[in-house]
Write a protein that holds these residues in place. Structure first.
Motif, PDB file in Angstrom:
ATOM      1  N   GLY A 141       0.809  -1.073   0.052  1.00 22.37           N
ATOM      2  CA  GLY A 141       0.038   0.056   0.143  1.00 22.37           C
ATOM      3  C   GLY A 141       0.909   1.366  -0.128  1.00 22.37           C
ATOM      4  N   VAL A 142       0.573   1.911  -1.016  1.00 22.14           N
ATOM      5  CA  VAL A 142       1.468   3.207  -0.840  1.00 22.14           C
ATOM      6  C   VAL A 142       1.325   4.242   0.083  1.00 22.14           C
ATOM      7  CG1 VAL A 142      -0.410   4.810  -2.299  1.00 22.14           C
ATOM      8  CG2 VAL A 142       2.103   5.153  -2.684  1.00 22.14           C
ATOM      9  N   LYS A 143       0.148   3.976   0.757  1.00 19.90           N
ATOM     10  CA  LYS A 143       0.006   5.332   1.989  1.00 19.90           C
ATOM     11  C   LYS A 143       0.640   4.431   3.329  1.00 19.90           C
ATOM     12  CE  LYS A 143      -4.117   6.570   0.154  1.00 19.90           C
ATOM     13  NZ  LYS A 143      -6.040   6.544   0.273  1.00 19.90           N
ATOM     14  N   SER A 144       1.290   3.198   3.227  1.00 17.51           N
ATOM     15  CA  SER A 144       1.725   2.458   4.401  1.00 17.51           C
ATOM     16  C   SER A 144       3.119   2.109   4.176  1.00 17.51           C
ATOM     17  CB  SER A 144       0.931   1.272   4.646  1.00 17.51           C
ATOM     18  OG  SER A 144      -0.165   1.511   4.828  1.00 17.51           O
ATOM     19  N   ASN A 145       3.675   1.949   2.935  1.00 19.11           N
ATOM     20  CA  ASN A 145       5.087   2.008   2.658  1.00 19.11           C
ATOM     21  C   ASN A 145       5.921   2.908   3.186  1.00 19.11           C
ATOM     22  OD1 ASN A 145       7.440   2.405   0.810  1.00 19.11           O
ATOM     23  ND2 ASN A 145       6.805   0.280  -0.009  1.00 19.11           N
ATOM     24  N   HIS A 146       6.924   2.697   4.088  1.00 23.11           N
ATOM     25  CA  HIS A 146       7.499   3.298   4.925  1.00 23.11           C
ATOM     26  C   HIS A 146       8.369   4.297   3.887  1.00 23.11           C
ATOM     27  CE1 HIS A 146       7.460   0.859   8.794  1.00 23.11           C
ATOM     28  NE2 HIS A 146       6.317   0.938   8.362  1.00 23.11           N
ATOM     29  N   VAL A 147       9.195   3.839   2.716  1.00 21.68           N
ATOM     30  CA  VAL A 147       9.890   4.761   2.125  1.00 21.68           C
ATOM     31  C   VAL A 147       8.932   5.782   1.338  1.00 21.68           C
ATOM     32  CG1 VAL A 147      11.424   5.128   0.095  1.00 21.68           C
ATOM     33  CG2 VAL A 147      11.583   3.376   1.736  1.00 21.68           C
ATOM     34  N   CYS A 148       7.680   5.426   0.981  1.00 21.98           N
ATOM     35  CA  CYS A 148       6.696   6.326   0.261  1.00 21.98           C
ATOM     36  C   CYS A 148       6.362   7.385   1.113  1.00 21.98           C
ATOM     37  CB  CYS A 148       5.713   5.505   0.060  1.00 21.98           C
ATOM     38  SG  CYS A 148       5.955   4.345  -1.833  1.00 21.98           S
ATOM     39  N   VAL A 149       5.950   7.173   2.493  1.00 21.87           N
ATOM     40  CA  VAL A 149       5.450   7.811   3.342  1.00 21.87           C
ATOM     41  C   VAL A 149       6.658   9.028   3.609  1.00 21.87           C
ATOM     42  CG1 VAL A 149       4.737   8.294   6.139  1.00 21.87           C
ATOM     43  CG2 VAL A 149       3.972   6.146   4.550  1.00 21.87           C
ATOM     44  N   PHE A 150       7.878   8.538   3.892  1.00 19.31           N
ATOM     45  CA  PHE A 150       8.983   9.534   4.074  1.00 19.31           C
ATOM     46  C   PHE A 150       9.310  10.584   3.022  1.00 19.31           C
ATOM     47  CE2 PHE A 150      13.037  11.330   5.003  1.00 19.31           C
ATOM     48  CZ  PHE A 150      13.050  11.676   6.557  1.00 19.31           C
ATOM     49  N   ASP A 151       9.193   9.734   1.747  1.00 19.54           N
ATOM     50  CA  ASP A 151       9.341  10.426   0.454  1.00 19.54           C
ATOM     51  C   ASP A 151       8.429  11.756   0.459  1.00 19.54           C
ATOM     52  OD1 ASP A 151      11.936   9.672  -0.223  1.00 19.54           O
ATOM     53  OD2 ASP A 151      10.921   8.279  -1.678  1.00 19.54           O
ATOM     54  N   ASP A 152       7.017  11.240   0.512  1.00 15.97           N
ATOM     55  CA  ASP A 152       6.030  12.310   0.518  1.00 15.97           C
ATOM     56  C   ASP A 152       5.961  13.291   1.528  1.00 15.97           C
ATOM     57  OD1 ASP A 152       3.236  12.549  -0.852  1.00 15.97           O
ATOM     58  OD2 ASP A 152       2.659  12.449   1.239  1.00 15.97           O
ATOM     59  N   LEU A 153       6.424  13.174   2.903  1.00 10.73           N
ATOM     60  CA  LEU A 153       6.778  14.217   3.914  1.00 10.73           C
ATOM     61  C   LEU A 153       7.831  15.047   3.281  1.00 10.73           C
ATOM     62  CD1 LEU A 153       6.202  15.124   6.693  1.00 10.73           C
ATOM     63  CD2 LEU A 153       8.202  13.699   7.349  1.00 10.73           C
ATOM     64  N   LEU A 154       8.654  14.593   2.692  1.00 13.68           N
ATOM     65  CA  LEU A 154      10.003  15.676   2.268  1.00 13.68           C
ATOM     66  C   LEU A 154       9.283  16.442   1.063  1.00 13.68           C
ATOM     67  CD1 LEU A 154      12.933  13.438   1.932  1.00 13.68           C
ATOM     68  CD2 LEU A 154      12.513  14.825   3.879  1.00 13.68           C
ATOM     69  N   LEU A 155       8.526  15.850   0.130  1.00 10.25           N
ATOM     70  CA  LEU A 155       8.100  16.390  -0.859  1.00 10.25           C
ATOM     71  C   LEU A 155       7.220  17.481  -0.596  1.00 10.25           C
ATOM     72  CD1 LEU A 155       7.932  16.329  -4.162  1.00 10.25           C
ATOM     73  CD2 LEU A 155       5.793  14.842  -3.873  1.00 10.25           C
ATOM     74  N   ASN A 156       6.001  16.983   0.414  1.00  6.30           N
ATOM     75  CA  ASN A 156       5.338  18.198   0.888  1.00  6.30           C
ATOM     76  C   ASN A 156       5.866  19.409   1.734  1.00  6.30           C
ATOM     77  OD1 ASN A 156       2.601  17.368   0.114  1.00  6.30           O
ATOM     78  ND2 ASN A 156       2.790  15.601   1.347  1.00  6.30           N
ATOM     79  N   LEU A 157       7.184  19.208   2.104  1.00  6.61           N
ATOM     80  CA  LEU A 157       7.520  20.236   3.042  1.00  6.61           C
ATOM     81  C   LEU A 157       8.794  20.896   2.286  1.00  6.61           C
ATOM     82  CD1 LEU A 157       8.095  18.409   6.503  1.00  6.61           C
ATOM     83  CD2 LEU A 157       6.191  20.047   5.864  1.00  6.61           C
TER      84      LEU A 157
END
Length: 474
Positions: free
Chosen positions: A147-163
């Motif tokens: 799941g893209v919303k639970s994959n740890h690397v996806c979640v962290f990359d999304d955080l960096l992108l959003n910030l």
């Protein structure tokens, strides 16, 4: 990949280590053969182990490990409760004085967070051996079960992108890639390193105090801490990864003939967690001024030829001040000396801040919202502490659960889907899927799809939704 680049990476196999960053690139390169990665992993890990300091407290007897880990866990939780009590009585944040410091932390831990769970990839080759089942389950859950919303690397990359932090990671020094290089080496380590992998995982799945405090303070600053909260909820000693790790240790230990040697190697793996910079060390060495210098040095690459020659500070034009990286750093000192920047006061009182933040300012638009947040908090410093508040500027951030997907495809995913559909043999399906569960691929669209199929084949119950008592009675 250009042939020259591939040759340079392959040279790492037989040469002395050049840099940790090179090693990370090597292990994440999909064009390098897995046998070459295994060979490099073995050589690198042996060198790392030679300089290792073992934890003298780690038990030598298998029957002592569980209780020892429980004791460690309770100690961390007790310290966290003490932290919360201090905060309730008015104590300041312990880790992040302001939002920019939290940003700096996220930037500097990015290399290791982007390979989260990778050390268990080498265990996936033993998918049909029941004694590795717990470790495989841990890896799949690190991958979010696809799941893209639970994959740890996806979640962290999304955080960096959003910030707006992703491009800052590119400027990090090599020391921030030491621990990631170890984790990726374990991801491709040969079978002789199984005990070390178990020991490393055992250490990494514990619940450290810094994770609890980071999660609390990031939330307090208005930063989405989902990535950190994920690790708190799943790394528990009841039914989480810590418990699964202990079960795996006990099961695999029972299969080894030389049990004292096995436990010594587990202890070595546990100690590998301490190689490189830890989160606590990164937090202790946060340096916003260095971040500001890097931001201005990057802007100077363009700005050193476009400023008006009439404005001079200390007999030098702005273009001259921006001409070299060293002079940029000196220029900042001059701006402070000339009161263009008033450290420790409301940034609105600084002429430099007015120039970059006001719409009528001559430098308005030069710095994006993330860069301005870092500069603002650097200038404010003690001022923001006295005000007991932290001003958060407008950063492009969203709490949306939608993640970005590419709408372009090279056809690889479609090919794999077709191949999987054409065979009924489980072994063939798994062998086609496994390469896409590797550290470089599992967080991509094809990796997520392959992870879901792997879970469907071997751990279908992990994908089953919870059934309520009402549904059960009906």
């Amino acid at each position: 990949m250009p042939e020259a680049v591939k040759e340079r990476l392959l040279e790492l196999l037989d040469k002395n280590q050049q840099s940790y960053h090179d090693l990370v690139d090597f292990f994440l390169d999909p064009n390098i053969d897995i046998d070459d990665k295994e060979r490099k992993a073995s050589n690198f890990l042996k060198k790392e182990i030679q300089s290792l300091k073992l934890d003298a407290d780690f038990p030598s007897q298998i029957n002592e490990v569980h209780d020892w880990l429980i004791t460690q866990n309770k100690a961390q939780c007790h310290q966290y409760q003490h932290y919360l009590e201090k905060r309730k009585t008015g104590s300041e944040r312990q880790y992040f004085k302001n939002i920019a410091q939290a940003y700096e932390f996220l930037i500097k831990v990015a290399p290791v967070k982007r390979v989260d769970g990778s050390w268990l990839y080498s265990i996936m080759r033993y998918w049909n051996d029941p004694i590795f089942r717990e470790l495989i389950q841990i890896y799949l859950e690190e991958l979010g079960l696809g799941g893209v919303k639970s994959n740890h690397v996806c979640v962290f990359d999304d955080l960096l992108l959003n910030l707006g932090l992703e491009h800052f990671v590119m400027d990090l020094e090599d020391k921030y890639y030491h621990q990631p290089a170890i984790q990726l080496a374990l991801a491709y380590a040969p079978a002789e390193f199984i005990p070390e992998i178990i020991g490393f995982n055992l250490g990494y799945e514990q619940l450290p105090l810094h994770l609890l405090i980071s999660n609390y303070e990031l939330n307090e600053l208005g930063i989405n801490a989902q990535y950190f909260n994920l690790h708190i909820t799943i790394d528990n000693f009841d039914n989480g990864h810590a418990q699964l790790s202990t079960k795996a240790l006990e099961k695999i230990y029972s299969k080894f003939k030389d049990k004292p040697s096995f436990m010594e190697k587990v202890k070595i793996g546990f100690a590998l967690n301490n190689k490189g910079l830890s989160s606590v060390q990164i937090i202790k060495n946060l340096n916003l001024e260095a971040m500001v210098v890097k931001i201005l040095q990057r802007k100077a690459l363009v700005g050193n030829v476009i400023h008006n020659e009439k404005c001079k500070i200390n007999q030098k034009t702005i273009n001259q001040w921006l001409s070299t990286p060293n002079s940029v750093e000196e220029f900042i000192d001059v701006l402070i000396e000339k009161k263009w920047i008033n450290l420790g006061k409301d940034p609105a009182e600084s002429r430099f801040w007015q120039l970059i933040s006001h719409e009528e300012g001559k430098m308005f638009g030069v710095f994006n919202a993330t860069e301005k947040q870092i500069i603002y908090d650097w200038i404010a410093a003690e001022y923001s502490q006295k005000k007991s508040s932290n001003k958060k500027l407008n950063v492009a951030y969203s709490n949306s659960e939608d993640f970005v997907y590419s709408h372009f495809s090279d056809g690889t995913l479609e090919d794999i889907q077709h191949q999987i559909a054409q065979t009924d043999q489980l072994g063939m399906k798994i062998n086609k899927i496994l390469p896409y569960l590797a550290p470089h691929a599992h967080h991509t669209a094809i990796g997520l799809w392959c992870t879901k199929r792997f879970v469907d084949y071997l751990f279908p119950y992990l994908n089953q939704p919870a059934v309520s008592s009402a549904e059960t009675r009906s």
